[in-house]
Enzyme design. Structure first.
Site, PDB file in Angstrom:
ATOM      1  N   HIS A   1     -58.528  14.354  -4.424  1.00 29.73           N
ATOM      2  CA  HIS A   1     -57.361  14.455  -3.567  1.00 29.73           C
ATOM      3  C   HIS A   1     -56.450  15.557  -4.112  1.00 29.73           C
ATOM      4  O   HIS A   1     -56.581  15.973  -5.265  1.00 29.73           O
ATOM      5  CB  HIS A   1     -56.570  13.137  -3.573  1.00 29.73           C
ATOM      6  CG  HIS A   1     -57.325  11.956  -3.023  1.00 29.73           C
ATOM      7  ND1 HIS A   1     -57.735  11.869  -1.716  1.00 29.73           N
ATOM      8  CD2 HIS A   1     -57.741  10.799  -3.633  1.00 29.73           C
ATOM      9  CE1 HIS A   1     -58.366  10.698  -1.519  1.00 29.73           C
ATOM     10  NE2 HIS A   1     -58.388  10.044  -2.672  1.00 29.73           N
TER      11      HIS A   1
ATOM     12  N   CYS B   1     -53.054  15.810   2.191  1.00 29.65           N
ATOM     13  CA  CYS B   1     -54.155  16.030   1.246  1.00 29.65           C
ATOM     14  C   CYS B   1     -55.109  17.031   1.880  1.00 29.65           C
ATOM     15  O   CYS B   1     -55.695  16.746   2.938  1.00 29.65           O
ATOM     16  CB  CYS B   1     -54.867  14.713   0.947  1.00 29.65           C
ATOM     17  SG  CYS B   1     -56.395  14.924   0.004  1.00 29.65           S
TER      18      CYS B   1
ATOM     19  N   HIS C   1     -58.591  15.981   2.888  1.00 26.29           N
ATOM     20  CA  HIS C   1     -58.707  14.901   3.864  1.00 26.29           C
ATOM     21  C   HIS C   1     -57.668  15.019   4.975  1.00 26.29           C
ATOM     22  O   HIS C   1     -57.305  14.015   5.599  1.00 26.29           O
ATOM     23  CB  HIS C   1     -58.576  13.548   3.147  1.00 26.29           C
ATOM     24  CG  HIS C   1     -59.580  13.391   2.050  1.00 26.29           C
ATOM     25  ND1 HIS C   1     -59.234  13.258   0.724  1.00 26.29           N
ATOM     26  CD2 HIS C   1     -60.937  13.398   2.084  1.00 26.29           C
ATOM     27  CE1 HIS C   1     -60.337  13.164  -0.017  1.00 26.29           C
ATOM     28  NE2 HIS C   1     -61.382  13.247   0.788  1.00 26.29           N
TER      29      HIS C   1
ATOM     30  N   MET D   1     -54.790  12.089   6.357  1.00 27.64           N
ATOM     31  CA  MET D   1     -54.128  11.749   5.087  1.00 27.64           C
ATOM     32  C   MET D   1     -52.884  12.611   4.925  1.00 27.64           C
ATOM     33  O   MET D   1     -52.927  13.711   4.392  1.00 27.64           O
ATOM     34  CB  MET D   1     -55.101  11.955   3.921  1.00 27.64           C
ATOM     35  CG  MET D   1     -54.617  11.366   2.621  1.00 27.64           C
ATOM     36  SD  MET D   1     -55.957  11.302   1.412  1.00 27.64           S
ATOM     37  CE  MET D   1     -55.042  10.796  -0.042  1.00 27.64           C
TER      38      MET D   1
END
Lengths: 416, 385
Positions: free
Chosen positions: B314, B370, B373, B378
């Site tokens: 991440h 992120c 993602h 996210m």
């Protein structure tokens, strides 16, 4: 219109004409529109020429048969139909006044690269009028001999590697009668040497990245033009073409290409066809693309000299010597449209037959046309083209005076 | 060329030689007398015509990647509107340089429908790049990132290969698996445009941008913007990156059968943690990818700690155009080990953390996401009072 006139017209408009379209099978294979490779369908741009020089490959990992969609077939079809009008007159009277729907044609061909090294082209043509079948091209190419772009081998029934706008697959206007191009000029009484036709031969060619430097050397058989024998390569001939492209870093001129080409062809003569006599064509080319890379004004000038051996011409005492050339402009003001114009000329320098006036069979041809590709997708294209040509042939009318000819051609073309 | 010594009744003595000379003279005169321009800038007006000729069938008239071929293309053509470009020499999250874009246009992308356009006049490529840059406002608000220097390639030894294997297992195998793109996350990956994004099969000889070690090095260090492939320039040393390069090169044609690679328990060398006022967990599991909580409220001067809880790698990236005006500089200064503009380091392993200080920033809402993602939603926000 007499039967003889109809036959002559058919020969001119179909027999000498040849297809010159894009290959939608490539568009389907790569997901590209025709405009990615053609300045205007089918005149190739620099991307299309590099693709062609690579053996019809982009070398992007999507060329080989194993990497293409299994449902993809390298089959393409061209269908053409047209209307033609011809009016010709001598200084005294009308010679021809004919207008009719011309004999179009259909082609179902196959052309692609199968692997890094193998490409092929098979192009059978069926004429609507005659129903006749012949192969316009049929060749196999071995790409990158010794893993270098500088060596590629091609054999079969090939097109000459001609100056850009005259190459068979590059110029829409080659569907015109061949005698509207100076490169197709035939010295009166001699054998034709039509560089726009596709002979049987072997070609070695090469290029660098981007095809800025390229060459083609071809050994071919000039057979079939009056020869008594039909053995392969009984009339051995050679053709060569080199060119260099300058990419201009600034200014109005985008690219300039200079080239030189030439052929030394032989013709079998004599009762047993034992003697080989030469026909020669040597010349240079100048191409430039102005103003824009995407919508350029493309200017091409070709100049060459032709010489036919006196043994090829009945009653000749000298070799026939003439200068020829043309200047062509292709302009794409907006993508679906192309305007084109060409001026051809032939000037005889030495008359082969005694007593002929120095300007006998000199020729001037002016041509103007427009093309509109109505639809062009990554699957197919279709469009229309209209041109007008004015041809003046010195002392070539049946009554011995100057011959003036007007041509109008309008055609529909579909390529899938 | 033979001599033409006579005139005709209709040719007016037109000479072939003079025609050719005229054409050549006109051509070269135009070349000689046209003033030079700054060609590095590119002309978007001319580029539009180049784009319409060569690019629309895939990238669409409006640069949205929705050309007529797009539904049949895998991977899908680039949507230029977000200003996200995969293949760069610049850090993860940043804009590419013109040279980067020119390289992609010239060489194409191997194994995709993007063909090479090296035959085009370089000016045409610069023009079309200038036009592509009009599709995203990022080009008006940001400068391209500073290119990452590729150091000289060290020699490959058994030791570096072993190191590369370990690093690969820790940082890459969750997506790339044994190298053939069969990692446990592989089938769930999507790109920023919501398209399935299969990890590259590294056992093949050719990656999209080349075959050289340098190409692999840049992909590792810069990542692929808009995809789950992060840039590791903030978390790997050049030596470590070369170790992975050599290991990847060793995979070509020789799948090593790494069937049961476990993620390393060792924390990342670059991840750091400090005492923070608020902690946000970064989570990727069967319930999806998310920040927990995804919205917090703090005061100016406080710090927020981001912790990789599960499902990494991440990172945290702030949208440059959705933070208060003038806050970019102090926010950038308050981030640790940044790998690009407002882009935090990649947190590879569970437990890795990074802290963002909001000292000296303006009050307002700071939206972040992120990068690996983003397409999975996210995202989060920090409200600074």
């Amino acid at each position: 219109m007499t039967r003889l006139q109809r036959l002559l017209l058919a020969l001119i408009l179909f027999g000498v004409a040849r297809p010159a379209y894009g290959i939608p099978a490539f568009a389907r294979k790569y997901g590209l529109k025709c405009t990615a490779c053609h300045e205007a369908w089918p005149l190739l741009n620099v991307v299309g020429r590099a693709f062609r020089d690579n053996g019809y490959r982009f070398n992007n990992g999507k060329d080989d048969a194993i990497t293409t969609d299994p449902s993809y077939w390298p089959i393409f079809a061209w269908v053409e139909e047209n209307y033609q009008y011809q009016y010709s007159k001598s200084e005294r009277h009308t010679v021809t006044n004919v207008g009719e729907v011309g004999p179009g044609f259909v082609i179902l061909g196959a052309m692609t690269s199968l692997s890094q090294h193998i490409s092929f082209n098979i192009r059978p043509v069926v004429g609507f009028g005659s129903g006749g079948l012949f192969f316009d091209a049929a060749w196999l190419r071995y790409n990158r001999l010794f893993d270098t772009d500088a060596l590629n081998l091609r054999l079969g029934q090939l097109d000459f590697d001609l100056p850009i706008t005259t190459a068979g697959e590059r110029d829409f206007t080659t569907v015109l009668p061949g005698n509207l191009r100076s490169l197709s000029y035939t010295v009166p009484g001699s054998r034709g040497l039509d560089l726009l036709a596709n002979p049987t031969g072997v070609e070695v060619s090469g290029h660098d990245r981007g095809s800025t430097n390229r060459y083609s050397l071809m050994v071919y058989d000039n057979n079939g033009i009056g020869s008594g024998s039909h053995q392969l390569f009984n009339t051995p001939s050679v053709y060569g073409h080199v060119s260099h492209l300058f990419q201009i870093p600034a200014g109005f001129v985008r690219d300039v290409e200079l080239g030189a080409f030439g052929t030394y062809a032989t013709v079998a003569v004599g009762p047993d066809s034992a003697a080989l006599k030469p026909q020669r064509r040597y010349g240079g080319t100048f191409d430039t693309w102005l103003a824009s890379d995407a919508l350029p004004l493309h200017l091409e000038a070709i100049a060459f000299q032709g010489r036919d051996d006196k043994a090829l011409i009945a009653g000749a005492t000298h070799d026939a010597l003439y200068d020829g050339g043309d200047i062509q402009i292709d302009y794409v003001p907006a993508l679906p449209f192309e305007l084109f114009a060409r001026y051809n000329l032939i000037r005889n320098v030495t008359q082969a037959v005694p007593g002929r006036t120095g300007s006998f069979a000199d020729q001037d041809i002016y041509l103007f046309g427009i093309q509109h590709t109505v639809e062009f997708t990554s699957r197919f294209e279709w469009g229309w083209q209209v041109y007008y040509a004015l041809e003046r042939d010195r002392l070539q009318a049946p009554d011995g005076t100057n011959l003036t000819q007007h041509f109008i051609w309008a055609g529909l073309l579909l390529a899938f | 060329m033979g001599r033409i010594s006579r005139s005709t009744s209709y040719g007016q003595g037109c000479s072939l030689r003079s025609d050719v000379l005229f054409a050549a003279t006109v051509g070269f005169a135009l070349m000689a007398f046209t003033p030079p321009r700054d060609e590095h800038a590119g002309d978007p007006g001319r580029g539009k015509a180049v784009y319409e000729r060569f690019c629309t069938q895939c990238h669409g008239v409006y640069g949205n990647g929705a050309g007529e071929v797009a539904p049949f293309a895998n991977p899908r053509p680039r949507d230029f509107r977000q200003g996200l470009f995969k293949f760069r020499s610049t850090p993860f999250g940043s804009l590419p340089t013109v040279t980067d874009l020119d390289r992609t246009i010239s060489n194409g992308l191997y194994g995709t429908v993007m063909p090479p356009f090296y035959a085009l006049n370089p000016r045409a490529r610069l023009d079309v790049i200038a036009y592509i840059q009009t599709f995203s406002p990022r080009w008006r608000n940001e400068q391209p990132g500073q290119p990452i220097t590729v150091p000289a390639e060290p020699a490959s030894t058994q030791g570096t290969l072993a190191s590369g294997r370990t690093l690969f297992a820790n940082a890459c195998s969750s997506c790339h698996g044994d190298g053939s793109g069969n990692g446990p996350l592989a089938k769930s990956l999507v790109d920023a445009w919501g398209n399935p994004d299969q990890p590259a099969d590294l056992t093949r000889r050719h990656i999209k941008t080349g075959v050289e070690g340098r190409d692999i090095y840049l992909r590792i260090m810069t990542g692929l913007n808009g995809t789950p492939m992060p840039g590791f320039s903030g978390s790997l040393s050049p030596e470590q990156a070369w170790d992975i390069v050599h290991y990847v090169e060793s995979l070509r044609g020789h799948p090593p059968g790494m069937d049961s690679i476990g993620m390393s328990a060792a924390p990342s060398a670059t991840a750091t943690s400090t005492r923070a006022d608020v902690t946000i967990e970064m989570v990727g599991d069967a319930s999806g990818y998310r920040f927990v909580p995804n919205s917090v409220t703090i005061r100016v001067g406080q710090t927020v700690r981001f912790v990789n809880k599960i499902g990494g790698p991440h990172n945290i990236t702030f949208w440059p155009d959705s933070i208060p005006g003038g806050a970019q500089r102090p926010l950038q200064a308050g981030m640790q080990n940044t790998s690009g503009p407002l882009t935090g380091p990649l947190l590879i392993n569970a437990g890795d953390a990074t802290t963002v200080s909001f000292v000296g920033v303006a009050p307002g809402t700071y939206k972040f996401y992120c990068m690996p993602h983003l397409a999975l939603g996210m995202r989060g926000q920090i409200i600074v009072q």
